[in-house]
Design an enzyme around this catalytic site. Structure first.
Site, PDB file in Angstrom:
ATOM      1  N   HIS A 137       0.814  -1.224   0.000  1.00  0.00           N
ATOM      2  CA  HIS A 137       0.000   0.000   0.000  1.00  0.00           C
ATOM      3  C   HIS A 137       0.846   1.272   0.000  1.00  0.00           C
ATOM      4  O   HIS A 137       0.305   2.360  -0.227  1.00  0.00           O
ATOM      5  CB  HIS A 137      -0.939   0.024   1.200  1.00  0.00           C
ATOM      6  CG  HIS A 137      -1.996  -1.027   1.166  1.00  0.00           C
ATOM      7  ND1 HIS A 137      -2.827  -1.213   0.088  1.00  0.00           N
ATOM      8  CD2 HIS A 137      -2.361  -1.974   2.085  1.00  0.00           C
ATOM      9  CE1 HIS A 137      -3.656  -2.221   0.339  1.00  0.00           C
ATOM     10  NE2 HIS A 137      -3.388  -2.702   1.538  1.00  0.00           N
ATOM     11  N   HIS A 185      -6.401  -7.311  -0.222  1.00  0.00           N
ATOM     12  CA  HIS A 185      -6.506  -5.891  -0.532  1.00  0.00           C
ATOM     13  C   HIS A 185      -5.797  -5.576  -1.849  1.00  0.00           C
ATOM     14  O   HIS A 185      -4.774  -6.175  -2.179  1.00  0.00           O
ATOM     15  CB  HIS A 185      -5.871  -5.050   0.585  1.00  0.00           C
ATOM     16  CG  HIS A 185      -6.486  -5.267   1.933  1.00  0.00           C
ATOM     17  ND1 HIS A 185      -6.110  -6.314   2.760  1.00  0.00           N
ATOM     18  CD2 HIS A 185      -7.436  -4.573   2.603  1.00  0.00           C
ATOM     19  CE1 HIS A 185      -6.814  -6.248   3.881  1.00  0.00           C
ATOM     20  NE2 HIS A 185      -7.623  -5.205   3.816  1.00  0.00           N
ATOM     21  N   ASP A 235      -4.367 -12.637   4.098  1.00  0.00           N
ATOM     22  CA  ASP A 235      -5.561 -12.111   4.757  1.00  0.00           C
ATOM     23  C   ASP A 235      -6.835 -12.433   3.977  1.00  0.00           C
ATOM     24  O   ASP A 235      -7.933 -12.060   4.401  1.00  0.00           O
ATOM     25  CB  ASP A 235      -5.448 -10.600   4.974  1.00  0.00           C
ATOM     26  CG  ASP A 235      -4.989  -9.839   3.752  1.00  0.00           C
ATOM     27  OD1 ASP A 235      -4.814 -10.465   2.685  1.00  0.00           O
ATOM     28  OD2 ASP A 235      -4.788  -8.621   3.847  1.00  0.00           O
ATOM     29  N   TYR A 285      -3.715 -11.479   9.403  1.00  0.00           N
ATOM     30  CA  TYR A 285      -3.933 -10.968  10.751  1.00  0.00           C
ATOM     31  C   TYR A 285      -4.462 -12.016  11.717  1.00  0.00           C
ATOM     32  O   TYR A 285      -4.713 -11.706  12.876  1.00  0.00           O
ATOM     33  CB  TYR A 285      -4.848  -9.728  10.675  1.00  0.00           C
ATOM     34  CG  TYR A 285      -4.290  -8.772   9.648  1.00  0.00           C
ATOM     35  CD1 TYR A 285      -3.121  -8.050   9.907  1.00  0.00           C
ATOM     36  CD2 TYR A 285      -4.838  -8.683   8.366  1.00  0.00           C
ATOM     37  CE1 TYR A 285      -2.550  -7.246   8.942  1.00  0.00           C
ATOM     38  CE2 TYR A 285      -4.274  -7.873   7.395  1.00  0.00           C
ATOM     39  CZ  TYR A 285      -3.129  -7.162   7.691  1.00  0.00           C
ATOM     40  OH  TYR A 285      -2.552  -6.371   6.729  1.00  0.00           O
TER      41      TYR A 285
END
Length: 382
Positions: free
Chosen positions: A122, A160, A247, A291
């Site tokens: 990111h 993501h 994730d 996570y």
């Protein structure tokens, strides 16, 4: 590498790296003759500046010196990416790991390289975000390009969107970025749609497949094989750099996808095989999100490393009892007995047909229609 630590209440707990390393050690991967461990250096400013603006690197250093002064102006000092003492060197060391991987592949001393502490996708050229300060994968890609590599394929299978890496190479046709992720309609960072195709000099070299919110193993693997091998073959990369955020797992607390470790393993195998067939095996794999630190992350990244090392550890292999006992004693949770989740990862080939009533197939078709013709591929029949 555990110094990359946003605090005890932050979801990106560095103990996920410790638990992964412990598991890798107990299954014997560190002892294999074909495996070498390297201590990552702290990347110097010159390396960071190949993918980040000078003002941004200085802002990270300023926040490092005075965390209370960080106001979120460049994405640092937010709830997602808080400032902490030592953040510059901790972040730059993650970059150093991926740079070492790039150097090893460039020199030929390694065919495959893994930095499961990396994958901080990111981070953009001038902004932090989503727990990411410096973009190690982008720095590794730039090192490969500067070392003479002509084409690098970046594959991102984190839940993501790999927005930072996409942004850094937005207008560079030497790099094709392909991200398969949960749709931005339901998940941070809210980007990664099929119409994000790259800049004017690299139109069609940013590829995004926004998966429906609760996609499971078979849907993910159908989507992967309906888009990635075709574009990879058309692009003909010399090296593949992949991001393996886990994730996407059904037990991850921050996302909505429904993958298992078995599907994450299948993706790693598919990427390794693409590297073998297209670029003489040259492959750099990084970690990323993840996570559920005791049940999911260590199993997924141990399997990733096992694939890179060419071992026979698979999802059906047993998890060592001493590691399970350690998790129980120190975290109070019961770890799985085997590396996989016992999932049936059968998927239906795209060639079997397109179902316009399925959200997944519509998402796949949107990406194929947007990108395939730009590379001489027919979105309907290829």
């Amino acid at each position: 590498m555990l110094a990359y630590n946003f605090g005890s209440h932050h979801p990106m707990n560095p103990l996920r790296l410790d638990l992964t390393a412990r598991l890798l050690n107990l299954v014997g991967l560190f002892d294999l003759p074909q495996v070498t461990r390297e201590i990552p250096d702290v990347a110097d400013d010159a390396s960071l500046l190949t993918v980040h603006d000078a003002d941004y690197v200085q802002a990270v250093k300023d926040a490092d010196a005075d965390p209370d002064s960080a106001d979120g102006a460049v994405g640092i000092g937010t709830d997602d990416t808080p400032a902490f003492p030592g953040m510059h060197s901790a972040s730059a060391r993650m970059v150093g790991g991926s740079l070492a991987a790039a150097e090893a592949v460039l020199s030929g001393s390694a065919q495959h390289a893994v930095n499961f502490g990396g994958g901080l996708h990111h981070a953009g050229r001038a902004r932090a975000g989503g727990f990411c300060i410096y973009n190690d994968a982008a720095a590794a890609i730039q090192r490969l390009l500067d070392g003479g590599v002509q084409r690098v394929l970046y594959l991102d299978v984190d839940a993501h969107h790999g927005d930072g890496t996409q942004e850094i190479f937005w207008d560079d046709k030497r790099v094709m970025t392909i991200s398969l992720h949960e749709t931005g309609m339901s998940l941070f960072p809210g980007t990664g749609f099929p119409d994000e195709l790259g800049g004017p000099s690299a139109f069609g070299f940013a590829v995004n497949l926004a998966l429906p919110t609760i996609t499971s193993d078979s849907g993910f693997l159908r989507a992967f094989h309906a888009v990635v091998p075709q574009l990879a073959t058309a692009f003909q990369p010399e090296v593949i750099v992949s991001q393996h955020g886990c994730d996407s797992h059904r037990d991850d607390p921050l996302t909505n996808l429904r993958f298992t470790v078995d599907a994450q393993y299948a993706a790693a195998v598919a990427i390794r095989d693409l590297a073998s067939s297209l670029c003489e095996g040259r492959w750099i794999a990084t970690g990323g999100g993840g996570y559920n630190i005791t049940s999911v992350v260590p199993r997924s990244w141990t399997l990733l490393t096992a694939v890179a090392a060419g071992t026979d550890i698979t999802p059906s292999s047993p998890v060592p009892e001493p590691w399970r006992a350690y998790v129980k004693e120190h975290f109070g949770s019961t770890a799985p007995y085997v590396f996989g989740d016992g999932s049936d990862t059968w998927w239906q080939s795209w060639e079997a047909g397109f179902d316009p009533n399925e959200n997944l197939d519509r998402a796949i078709m949107a990406t194929r229609k947007a990108v395939f013709p730009l590379h001489g591929l027919d979105p309907w029949f290829d």
